[in-house]
Design a protein around this motif. Structure first.
Motif, PDB file in Angstrom:
ATOM      1  N   ALA A  68       0.504  -1.568   0.187  1.00  0.00           N
ATOM      2  CA  ALA A  68       0.456  -0.169   0.249  1.00  0.00           C
ATOM      3  C   ALA A  68       0.388   1.732   0.189  1.00  0.00           C
ATOM      4  O   ALA A  68       0.618   2.251  -0.663  1.00  0.00           O
ATOM      5  CB  ALA A  68      -0.831  -0.083   1.413  1.00  0.00           C
ATOM      6  N   LEU A  69       1.799   1.074   0.548  1.00  0.00           N
ATOM      7  CA  LEU A  69       2.725   2.263   0.971  1.00  0.00           C
ATOM      8  C   LEU A  69       3.814   2.954  -0.231  1.00  0.00           C
ATOM      9  O   LEU A  69       3.757   3.797  -1.104  1.00  0.00           O
ATOM     10  CB  LEU A  69       3.278   2.054   1.939  1.00  0.00           C
ATOM     11  N   ARG A  70       3.900   1.278  -0.997  1.00  0.00           N
ATOM     12  CA  ARG A  70       5.144   1.434  -2.221  1.00  0.00           C
ATOM     13  C   ARG A  70       6.403   1.998  -1.518  1.00  0.00           C
ATOM     14  O   ARG A  70       7.651   2.105  -1.087  1.00  0.00           O
ATOM     15  CB  ARG A  70       3.757   2.267  -3.268  1.00  0.00           C
ATOM     16  N   PHE A  71       6.705   3.601  -2.301  1.00  0.00           N
ATOM     17  CA  PHE A  71       7.755   4.280  -2.520  1.00  0.00           C
ATOM     18  C   PHE A  71       7.490   5.157  -1.661  1.00  0.00           C
ATOM     19  O   PHE A  71       8.177   6.416  -1.946  1.00  0.00           O
ATOM     20  CB  PHE A  71       8.084   4.816  -3.849  1.00  0.00           C
ATOM     21  N   ALA A  72       6.186   5.582  -1.283  1.00  0.00           N
ATOM     22  CA  ALA A  72       5.595   6.775   0.221  1.00  0.00           C
ATOM     23  C   ALA A  72       6.710   7.416   1.204  1.00  0.00           C
ATOM     24  O   ALA A  72       7.329   8.267   0.515  1.00  0.00           O
ATOM     25  CB  ALA A  72       4.731   6.626   0.549  1.00  0.00           C
ATOM     26  N   PRO A  73       7.609   6.357   1.640  1.00  0.00           N
ATOM     27  CA  PRO A  73       8.488   6.474   2.985  1.00  0.00           C
ATOM     28  C   PRO A  73       9.659   7.246   2.030  1.00  0.00           C
ATOM     29  O   PRO A  73      10.694   7.868   3.178  1.00  0.00           O
ATOM     30  CB  PRO A  73       8.520   5.261   3.150  1.00  0.00           C
ATOM     31  N   VAL A  74       9.957   6.666   0.846  1.00  0.00           N
ATOM     32  CA  VAL A  74      11.581   6.977   0.200  1.00  0.00           C
ATOM     33  C   VAL A  74      11.089   8.591  -0.573  1.00  0.00           C
ATOM     34  O   VAL A  74      12.424   8.817  -1.298  1.00  0.00           O
ATOM     35  CB  VAL A  74      12.466   6.149  -0.458  1.00  0.00           C
ATOM     36  N   GLU A  75       9.799   8.721  -1.186  1.00  0.00           N
ATOM     37  CA  GLU A  75       9.899   9.714  -1.843  1.00  0.00           C
ATOM     38  C   GLU A  75      10.447  11.036  -1.818  1.00  0.00           C
ATOM     39  O   GLU A  75      11.101  11.576  -3.081  1.00  0.00           O
ATOM     40  CB  GLU A  75       7.556   9.724  -2.326  1.00  0.00           C
TER      41      GLU A  75
END
Length: 200
Positions: A16-23
Motif C-alpha cells: 500500500a505504501l509502495r515508495f511513499a516512505p522514500v519519495e
C-alpha cells in the motif's frame, strides 16, 4: 524487535505504501543541481547506514590500539565483490542484476526504456568502482590496507570528493584517517568529480 519484525513482514502495508516512505528523498535527489548537494545527500545516507560510493567505520587503530581511528574503505558495490562485475563466471548474475535494477526503476515510475538505460548506467558505474577495488583475498593483508593520512593528505590523494565537508556532516572530528585502499578512494573521487550529475 517485535515491532520491527511485524513492520518488515506486513506485506499489505508495504504494497500500500509502495515508495511513499522514500519519495521525499528521491525527489530531493532528483532536484540536486550540483555535486555539493549530492555530497550532502551522500553524507546523510551514510548516517542512515546506506553507504554510497565507499564505506567507513570507527575502530581501534591497528598500530596504536589505545586510539580510535576513522577508517575509509572501498565500497559502493551492490553485488558482493569485484569479481561479480569483472569475471565471465558471473555474466548471468550481472544480466539478472541489470534486469532486477531496471524493474526497480519501473516500479519507481520510469518507463521500460528509461529504466533499462538507468540500469545500464548503474552497472557501468559500479563496474568502474569494481575495477578500482582490491579483490576480496587482498583485503586480508593488514599491512597493505593501512595508510594513515591527514585530512589534507586525504583531500590530495582522493581529490574530487569533498572530504572535509563529508567528515563534518557525519560528525567525525578527526585530524587524520586510515585509508584502507587509497587507490580506490582516488578512483572513486575522480568518478564523483567527472561523472554526469544524472549518473550520480
Amino acid at each position: 524487535v517485535g515491532d520491527f519484525f511485524a513492520a518488515a513482514t506486513d506485506a499489505r502495508r508495504i504494497e500500500a505504501l509502495r515508495f511513499a516512505p522514500v519519495e521525499p528523498l528521491l525527489a530531493r535527489i532528483g532536484r540536486a543541481g550540483g555535486r555539493e548537494e549530492i555530497a550532502a545527500i551522500i553524507s546523510e545516507l551514510h548516517l542512515e547506514g546506506v553507504e554510497p560510493l565507499f564505506s567507513w567505520y570507527v575502530e581501534a587503530d591497528e598500530r596504536h590500539s589505545g586510539v580510535y581511528a576513522l577508517h575509509l574503505v572501498q565500497g559502493g558495490l551492490s553485488l558482493p565483490e569485484r569479481a561479480y562485475y569483472l569475471e565471465d563466471d558471473f555474466a548471468e548474475v550481472r544480466e539478472k542484476f541489470s534486469r532486477h535494477i531496471a524493474r526497480m526503476f519501473v516500479l519507481a515510475g520510469d518507463d521500460a526504456a528509461a529504466a533499462a538505460r538507468a540500469a545500464a548506467t548503474m552497472l557501468r558505474f559500479e563496474t568502474a568502482l569494481a575495477r578500482a577495488s582490491k579483490p576480496a583475498e587482498a583485503l586480508n593483508d593488514s599491512e597493505a590496507n593501512y595508510h594513515k593520512l591527514t585530512i589534507a593528505g586525504l583531500e590530495k590523494t582522493a581529490a574530487g570528493f569533498p572530504w572535509t565537508a563529508f567528515l563534518r556532516d557525519v560528525g567525525a572530528h578527526t585530524e587524520d584517517v586510515i585509508a584502507g585502499q587509497p587507490e580506490f578512494l582516488t578512483a572513486m573521487a575522480r568518478a564523483f568529480a567527472t561523472e554526469p550529475l544524472d549518473t550520480l
